[in-house]
Scaffold this motif. Structure first.
Motif, PDB file in Angstrom:
ATOM      1  N   PHE A  62       7.057  13.889 -15.298  1.00 56.12           N
ATOM      2  CA  PHE A  62       7.594  14.751 -14.212  1.00 56.12           C
ATOM      3  C   PHE A  62       7.817  13.952 -12.922  1.00 56.12           C
ATOM      4  N   HIS A  63       7.025  12.917 -12.716  1.00 55.67           N
ATOM      5  CA  HIS A  63       7.336  11.996 -11.622  1.00 55.67           C
ATOM      6  C   HIS A  63       6.854  10.621 -12.066  1.00 55.67           C
ATOM      7  N   ASN A  64       6.619   9.707 -11.135  1.00 56.57           N
ATOM      8  CA  ASN A  64       6.269   8.333 -11.545  1.00 56.57           C
ATOM      9  C   ASN A  64       4.897   7.929 -11.084  1.00 56.57           C
ATOM     10  N   MET A  65       3.978   8.898 -11.069  1.00 62.53           N
ATOM     11  CA  MET A  65       2.687   8.590 -10.497  1.00 62.53           C
ATOM     12  C   MET A  65       1.921   7.601 -11.373  1.00 62.53           C
ATOM     13  N   MET A  66       1.292   6.652 -10.707  1.00 56.76           N
ATOM     14  CA  MET A  66       0.422   5.692 -11.397  1.00 56.76           C
ATOM     15  C   MET A  66      -0.919   5.690 -10.686  1.00 56.76           C
ATOM     16  N   LEU A  67      -1.971   5.889 -11.454  1.00 59.02           N
ATOM     17  CA  LEU A  67      -3.293   6.113 -10.875  1.00 59.02           C
ATOM     18  C   LEU A  67      -4.269   5.064 -11.414  1.00 59.02           C
ATOM     19  N   MET A  68      -5.138   4.591 -10.537  1.00 62.35           N
ATOM     20  CA  MET A  68      -6.117   3.566 -10.919  1.00 62.35           C
ATOM     21  C   MET A  68      -7.502   4.190 -11.049  1.00 62.35           C
ATOM     22  N   SER A  69      -8.199   3.834 -12.105  1.00 61.52           N
ATOM     23  CA  SER A  69      -9.561   4.347 -12.307  1.00 61.52           C
ATOM     24  C   SER A  69     -10.563   3.244 -11.963  1.00 61.52           C
ATOM     25  N   PRO A  70     -11.837   3.578 -11.912  1.00 61.38           N
ATOM     26  CA  PRO A  70     -12.840   2.534 -11.639  1.00 61.38           C
ATOM     27  C   PRO A  70     -12.922   1.494 -12.757  1.00 61.38           C
ATOM     28  N   VAL A  71     -12.329   1.807 -13.925  1.00 54.98           N
ATOM     29  CA  VAL A  71     -12.412   0.859 -15.046  1.00 54.98           C
ATOM     30  C   VAL A  71     -11.038   0.311 -15.435  1.00 54.98           C
ATOM     31  N   THR A  72     -10.055   0.473 -14.571  1.00 53.29           N
ATOM     32  CA  THR A  72      -8.728  -0.087 -14.860  1.00 53.29           C
ATOM     33  C   THR A  72      -8.782  -1.608 -14.682  1.00 53.29           C
ATOM     34  N   PRO A  73      -8.455  -2.374 -15.750  1.00 52.77           N
ATOM     35  CA  PRO A  73      -8.543  -3.829 -15.606  1.00 52.77           C
ATOM     36  C   PRO A  73      -7.355  -4.396 -14.831  1.00 52.77           C
ATOM     37  N   ALA A  74      -7.609  -5.470 -14.069  1.00 52.89           N
ATOM     38  CA  ALA A  74      -6.527  -6.126 -13.319  1.00 52.89           C
ATOM     39  C   ALA A  74      -5.416  -6.567 -14.273  1.00 52.89           C
ATOM     40  N   ALA A  75      -5.792  -6.985 -15.487  1.00 50.88           N
ATOM     41  CA  ALA A  75      -4.768  -7.467 -16.433  1.00 50.88           C
ATOM     42  C   ALA A  75      -3.787  -6.345 -16.781  1.00 50.88           C
ATOM     43  N   SER A  76      -4.284  -5.099 -16.882  1.00 54.27           N
ATOM     44  CA  SER A  76      -3.374  -3.981 -17.189  1.00 54.27           C
ATOM     45  C   SER A  76      -2.437  -3.726 -16.013  1.00 54.27           C
ATOM     46  N   VAL A  77      -2.975  -3.856 -14.801  1.00 50.56           N
ATOM     47  CA  VAL A  77      -2.151  -3.650 -13.600  1.00 50.56           C
ATOM     48  C   VAL A  77      -1.027  -4.689 -13.585  1.00 50.56           C
ATOM     49  N   ASP A  78      -1.368  -5.939 -13.881  1.00 47.77           N
ATOM     50  CA  ASP A  78      -0.355  -6.998 -13.870  1.00 47.77           C
ATOM     51  C   ASP A  78       0.685  -6.768 -14.973  1.00 47.77           C
ATOM     52  N   ARG A  79       0.202  -6.266 -16.105  1.00 50.01           N
ATOM     53  CA  ARG A  79       1.124  -5.980 -17.213  1.00 50.01           C
ATOM     54  C   ARG A  79       2.100  -4.865 -16.791  1.00 50.01           C
ATOM     55  N   LEU A  80       1.587  -3.877 -16.076  1.00 55.04           N
ATOM     56  CA  LEU A  80       2.458  -2.780 -15.634  1.00 55.04           C
ATOM     57  C   LEU A  80       3.502  -3.296 -14.643  1.00 55.04           C
TER      58      LEU A  80
END
Ligand SMILES: Cc1ncc(COP(=O)(O)O)c(C=O)c1O
Length: 449
Positions: free
Chosen positions: A408-426
Motif C-alpha cells: 500500500f505504500h513503501n514503508m520500511m521499518l527497522m527492528s532491534p534485530v535487523t542486521p546491517a547486512a540486510s539493510v545494505d542488501r535492501l
C-alpha cells in the motif's frame, strides 16, 4: 517490470498458489482479511514462519522483513521475552475478566515509559481510538472531532472522511456507512494551523485525533513548530489533543510525543506495544482522569458503551509487561535508529547519484520513499503525486529478491534485530531496481535530466 516480476513470483510460489486457490473456496477474497489479497502479488504469499527480522514463506523462500506486519512486529517477530511470558501465562489462563499482578506492573511501566499517569487497555488501536473519542465527547460534552485530511486511524467510523474542495465528505470507497460522517467530523489539511483555528473557534470540537507524523498517506512530516502550536490552539479552545502513536512509536523511547516533548491529553498506541500480541493502550492526563471519574459518578446507571470483553486479558497483560520491561528498551531503539539512518543514507545517495525526482522521509526507525522531488506538506499533496504502478513494481522486484517492504505504500521499518547486512542488501536492491527501470524505459529513461 510488473509482468516479468509477476511471472517470477508465480514460478517461486507453487505452494502459496495452491493454498490461495483453496482459500478462495471459503474466505472472502481467499484470505482471512480481504485486504490481504491487495499486496500487488498475483496471489497472496502464505507464511510458514516469522522469527526476528526474517520471514519464511510456505515455499521455503526467505525474506529480510522490513514490513514487520506493518508495524505489529516492529520489535522483531516473536521477541523471546514476550514469547516466554505468553508461554508461561498460557498455562495459567487465557482470559479471566479480572486483573492480575502483570496489570499492576504494566500500568506502572506505561506511566514511566510514556509519561502519562493513567491508562486503559483495548485490543486494537482502532478500538483504542474509538474509546478515546467517546471519552473526549463525554467529558467535554461536545459532539465533534477534528482529523487531518488523508488520515488513517484504523476502523474508526468518525475518522473516515476526506476533504474535497473544502468540503468534508465520507471517504470514497467506504462501504456500508449509512451516516453522513461530516455531521460530527471536521477535517482540515495537515500543517494548516489557520484552518485548525477556524474549526476550533466554533467550540464544538471535543478532540483533535492526529498522528504526529502522517504515516498512512506516504509520509508527511509536521512543519517545525506545527505540533506545539496545535497543542496551544487546542488548549485555548478547550479541545483535547489525542495523539495516535500507533506507527510513530518508531520515533524513540516514549514515542514521538516524548521525543518531541509534546503534551497530549490522550496518547494512543497499538500494534507493536505488546511485541506483536493483539493489544492496544491509551493513556491520559490526571486532569482527564479526574473529569472522567466525575462524569462516571454523575451519569445515569447503565453501560458506558466503552470496552470489550477480551481487552486487558492476562495474555495481553503478560505480553505488554514483558515488552515494556525487556523489549522496548533504549538499547533496542539505538539499534533501530542506527539501521534506519544507514538505510536513509543509502537511499539518499541513490536519489542524488541518479538524480531521481524522489525524496526519502524518516520518523525514527521508519522510512518511506516518496515519488516527488519535494516532500509533501499535506496528505493530499502526498496522495495526488503517488504513481499508480511504480510502487507495486518496486515492491515486487524487492520481494523476488528476498526483501519484504510494506504493501500500500513503501514503508520500511527497522527492528532491534535487523542486521546491517540486510539493510545494505535492501539499499543495493533499490539501486539495481532503478537500473532495471531505466533499462526498461529505454533511452528516454536513461537520461539523468
Ligand atoms: C495511525 C494508526 N492508528 C490506528 C491504526 C489501527 O490499528 P489496528 O488496525 O491494529 O486497529 C492504524 C492501522 O494501520 C494506524 O496506522
Amino acid at each position: 517490470m510488473l509482468e516479468t516480476e509477476s511471472a517470477a513470483f508465480v514460478s517461486r510460489h507453487a505452494r502459496s498458489h495452491a493454498l490461495a486457490g483453496r482459500g478462495k473456496g471459503h474466505w472472502l477474497a481467499g484470505v482471512p482479511m480481504h485486504w490481504m489479497s491487495d499486496w500487488g502479488t498475483p496471489f497472496p504469499m502464505h507464511v510458514a514462519a516469522a522469527q526476528g527480522a526474517e520471514l519464511e514463506d510456505v515455499d521455503g523462500n526467505r525474506y529480510a522483513d522490513f514490513c514487520l506486519g506493518d508495524t505489529g512486529a516492529m520489535f522483531g517477530h516473536s521477541p523471546p521475552a514476550v514469547t516466554a511470558a505468553l508461554t508461561a501465562q498460557a498455562r495459567r489462563g487465557l482470559t479471566t475478566m479480572l486483573p492480575g499482578e502483570d496489570a499492576t506492573v504494566a500500568g506502572e511501566l506505561l506511566a514511566a515509559q510514556f509519561g502519562l499517569p493513567f491508562w486503559q487497555m483495548a485490543q486494537t488501536a482502532s478500538d483504542a481510538n474509538r474509546s478515546v473519542i467517546r471519552w473526549a465527547r463525554a467529558i467535554t460534552r461536545r459532539p465533534a472531532i477534528l482529523v487531518f485530511d488523508q488520515c488513517y486511524h484504523g476502523m474508526v467510523d468518525d475518522a473516515f472522511v476526506r476533504l474535497e474542495a473544502g468540503t468534508v465528505r465520507n471517504r470514497p470507497g467506504l462501504v456500508g456507512q449509512a451516516t453522513d460522517l461530516a455531521v460530527n467530523t471536521r477535517c482540515v489539511e495537515f500543517n494548516d494551523l489557520a484552518a485548525v483555528e477556524s474549526v476550533l473557534k466554533a467550540r464544538d470540537v471535543a478532540c483533535i485525533l492526529a498522528e504526529p507524523v502522517m504515516t498512512n498517506a506516504g509520509m508527511v512530516l509536521p512543519d517545525p513548530g506545527f505540533l506545539d502550536a496545535l497543542g496551544r490552539l487546542a488548549r485555548r479552545h478547550q479541545t483535547l489533543l489525542a495523539i495516535d502513536e500507533t506507527h510513530t512509536l518508531s520515533s524513540g523511547i516514549g514515542g514521538y510525543s516524548r521525543v518531541a516533548r509534546l503534551e497530549p491529553d490522550f496518547f494512543i498506541a497499538g500494534k507493536a506495544v505488546a511485541g506483536g500480541f493483539p493489544c492496544a493502550v491509551y493513556g491520559f492526563t490526571a486532569e482527564v482522569e479526574e473529569r472522567i471519574r466525575g462524569m462516571l459518578a454523575s451519569k445515569p446507571p447503565g453501560h458506558s458503551g466503552i470496552g470489550t470483553t477480551l481487552a486487558g486479558n492476562p495474555m495481553a497483560m503478560a505480553a505488554l509487561r514483558a515488552c515494556l520491561e525487556h523489549v522496548m528498551t533504549p538499547a533496542a531503539y539505538t539499534h533501530m535508529l542506527a539501521m534506519a539512518e544507514r538505510l536513509e543514507d543509502g537511499l539518499e545517495q541513490l536519489v542524488d547519484a541518479e538524480r531521481l525526482p524522489w525524496h526519502v522521509q524518516r520518523v525514527g526507525a521508519r522510512l518511506e520513499v516518496g515519488f516527488t522531488r519535494e516532500p509533501p506538506r499535506t496528505g493530499r499533496q502526498s496522495i495526488d503525486k503517488l504513481p499508480s504502478l511504480l510502487p507495486d513494481a518496486i515492491r515486487l522486484y524487492l520481494l523476488n529478491r528476498g526483501l519484504l517492504i510494506t504493501p500500500f505504500h513503501n514503508m520500511m521499518l527497522m527492528s532491534p534485530v535487523t542486521p546491517a547486512a540486510s539493510v545494505d542488501r535492501l539499499a543495493s536492491a533499490w539501486a539495481q531496481c532503478v537500473n532495471e527501470l531505466r533499462r526498461i524505459a529505454g533511452p528516454a529513461g536513461t537520461s539523468k535530466s
